[in-house]
Design an enzyme around this catalytic site. Sequence first.
Site, PDB file in Angstrom:
ATOM      1  N   ASP A 139      -2.443 -18.420   2.345  1.00  0.00           N
ATOM      2  CA  ASP A 139      -3.381 -19.268   1.598  1.00  0.00           C
ATOM      3  C   ASP A 139      -4.019 -20.305   2.512  1.00  0.00           C
ATOM      4  O   ASP A 139      -5.227 -20.559   2.455  1.00  0.00           O
ATOM      5  CB  ASP A 139      -2.717 -19.888   0.357  1.00  0.00           C
ATOM      6  CG  ASP A 139      -1.332 -20.487   0.621  1.00  0.00           C
ATOM      7  OD1 ASP A 139      -0.799 -20.320   1.734  1.00  0.00           O
ATOM      8  OD2 ASP A 139      -0.794 -21.129  -0.298  1.00  0.00           O
ATOM      9  N   TYR A 179       0.821  -1.219   0.000  1.00  0.00           N
ATOM     10  CA  TYR A 179       0.000   0.000   0.000  1.00  0.00           C
ATOM     11  C   TYR A 179       0.854   1.268   0.000  1.00  0.00           C
ATOM     12  O   TYR A 179       0.325   2.367  -0.146  1.00  0.00           O
ATOM     13  CB  TYR A 179      -0.922   0.015   1.220  1.00  0.00           C
ATOM     14  CG  TYR A 179      -2.196  -0.778   1.015  1.00  0.00           C
ATOM     15  CD1 TYR A 179      -2.151  -2.144   0.771  1.00  0.00           C
ATOM     16  CD2 TYR A 179      -3.436  -0.162   1.065  1.00  0.00           C
ATOM     17  CE1 TYR A 179      -3.306  -2.876   0.573  1.00  0.00           C
ATOM     18  CE2 TYR A 179      -4.608  -0.887   0.869  1.00  0.00           C
ATOM     19  CZ  TYR A 179      -4.534  -2.236   0.629  1.00  0.00           C
ATOM     20  OH  TYR A 179      -5.681  -2.955   0.433  1.00  0.00           O
ATOM     21  N   ASP A 182      -6.033  -6.811   4.298  1.00  0.00           N
ATOM     22  CA  ASP A 182      -7.196  -6.311   3.557  1.00  0.00           C
ATOM     23  C   ASP A 182      -8.041  -7.482   3.078  1.00  0.00           C
ATOM     24  O   ASP A 182      -9.260  -7.515   3.279  1.00  0.00           O
ATOM     25  CB  ASP A 182      -6.724  -5.465   2.377  1.00  0.00           C
ATOM     26  CG  ASP A 182      -7.885  -4.974   1.538  1.00  0.00           C
ATOM     27  OD1 ASP A 182      -8.878  -4.507   2.131  1.00  0.00           O
ATOM     28  OD2 ASP A 182      -7.820  -5.075   0.298  1.00  0.00           O
ATOM     29  N   ASP A 227     -11.947  -9.154   4.664  1.00  0.00           N
ATOM     30  CA  ASP A 227     -13.204  -9.338   3.917  1.00  0.00           C
ATOM     31  C   ASP A 227     -13.702 -10.776   4.098  1.00  0.00           C
ATOM     32  O   ASP A 227     -14.881 -11.022   4.328  1.00  0.00           O
ATOM     33  CB  ASP A 227     -13.008  -9.033   2.423  1.00  0.00           C
ATOM     34  CG  ASP A 227     -13.326  -7.575   2.072  1.00  0.00           C
ATOM     35  OD1 ASP A 227     -13.313  -6.727   2.982  1.00  0.00           O
ATOM     36  OD2 ASP A 227     -13.590  -7.291   0.883  1.00  0.00           O
ATOM     37  N   LYS A 231       3.462 -15.091   3.977  1.00  0.00           N
ATOM     38  CA  LYS A 231       3.747 -16.041   2.892  1.00  0.00           C
ATOM     39  C   LYS A 231       5.252 -16.167   2.833  1.00  0.00           C
ATOM     40  O   LYS A 231       5.911 -15.810   1.845  1.00  0.00           O
ATOM     41  CB  LYS A 231       3.138 -15.496   1.583  1.00  0.00           C
ATOM     42  CG  LYS A 231       3.247 -16.416   0.391  1.00  0.00           C
ATOM     43  CD  LYS A 231       2.271 -17.579   0.414  1.00  0.00           C
ATOM     44  CE  LYS A 231       2.514 -18.484  -0.783  1.00  0.00           C
ATOM     45  NZ  LYS A 231       1.691 -19.708  -0.752  1.00  0.00           N
TER      46      LYS A 231
HETATM   47  C1  IPM Z   1     -10.503  -1.332   3.375  1.00  0.00           C
HETATM   48  C2  IPM Z   1     -10.706  -0.902   1.954  1.00  0.00           C
HETATM   49  C3  IPM Z   1      -9.565   0.016   1.544  1.00  0.00           C
HETATM   50  C4  IPM Z   1      -8.286  -0.778   1.678  1.00  0.00           C
HETATM   51  C5  IPM Z   1      -9.670   0.593   0.141  1.00  0.00           C
HETATM   52  C6  IPM Z   1     -11.004   1.256  -0.102  1.00  0.00           C
HETATM   53  C7  IPM Z   1      -8.537   1.548  -0.157  1.00  0.00           C
HETATM   54  O1  IPM Z   1     -10.807  -1.997   1.108  1.00  0.00           O
HETATM   55  O2  IPM Z   1     -10.503  -0.481   4.267  1.00  0.00           O
HETATM   56  O3  IPM Z   1     -10.321  -2.536   3.615  1.00  0.00           O
HETATM   57  O4  IPM Z   1      -7.887  -1.495   0.750  1.00  0.00           O
HETATM   58  O5  IPM Z   1      -7.682  -0.684   2.730  1.00  0.00           O
HETATM   59 MN    MN Z   2     -10.776  -3.892   2.150  1.00  0.00          MN
END
Ligand code: IPM
Ligand code: MN
Length: 328
Positions: free
Chosen positions: A207, A123, A231, A235, A174
């Site tokens: 993974d 990032y 990140d 999710d 990893k």
């Molecule tokens: C998150 C989001 C952000 C990230 C994006 C929108 C830049 O996906 O906060 O997880 O990748 O960190």
């Molecule tokens: Mn995210």
Amino acid sequence: MTHKIGVIAGDGIGPAITAAALAVVRATGVDVETVDFDLGADRYLRDGHVLDDAELEAIRGCDAILKGPLGPPIGDTRIPGGTIERGIILRLRFALDQYINLRPFTGKGLDFVVIRENTEGSYAGEGGFLRKGTPAEVATQGSVNTRMGVERCVRYAFELAQSRERRHLTLVHKTNVLTFAGDLWQRTFSEVAAEYPDVATAYNHVDAACIYLVEDPGRYDVIVTDNLFGDILTDLAGAVVGGVGLAGTGNLNPARNGPSMFEPVHGSAHDSVGTDRVNPTAAILSAAMMLDYLGEAETAGRITKAVQDVLSTNPVPAHIGSLVAERV
Ligand code: IPM
Ligand code: MN
């Protein structure tokens, strides 16, 4: 004491869920003053500004930031990719040195936390093009890992793990392929671990961690990982515990030399605007994390309890926000 909260309502469903979260905060009676910052895709389309230096300085002067999701609708070609994401979200995380991205996951009988390094890795924006637009084009995108950045993140994770009942910390990376960054993470993790003999540790390749998160998530207590892995994993973790609509985030500056920022894990979901799919739970839980971080632990606890109560009713009611506000 009045807490000065900078509010970035966000794009898409952002304004609706941020308003719901602020209504809950106000219903608790806690003493807050809010300052609105008009930032995001709509603002950019209106006047071409992403985040001015003066706005960044005004945000720096707040005690905390409550932020909704930011970003244009998927497929919108009017805004160059990453303009909003890099120009606002990452700029704030980096400029305010919010080096911890704290994402707690509770639900479906699970209770674990992911600590994502929030200022480095892929990032950081290292890289570039060579011969762009030609058949011989080259694009590189490096991952920046400093000993300082990794160590402060790992140390935070050990402190957190030590404060929890299970006292268990898993490093996810990893290391078998990313032998430079992985080596730095692994070595730092082992060295810091020696200072926390009461915290049990584990290591998973990223993974494999994806399989475990789906098949056996109960094994996790605290996970620490780099920016990009974190990140993606968060999710997945959100989906595992019942949907990212329930997951809040703290972008923390533990040194407290700048405000921390609280936001949902999920995105701006433009396709859901105005529908009954808009769920403010993640924004409300992010606001609770914010109050906790501002020293209002009792109020934060009342909010999370009210959210749990409302979510435990079957079927989950549509107007979650007002029901939570009535209960705090
Ligand atoms: C998150 C989001 C952000 C990230 C994006 C929108 C830049 O996906 O906060 O997880 O990748 O960190
Ligand atoms: Mn995210």
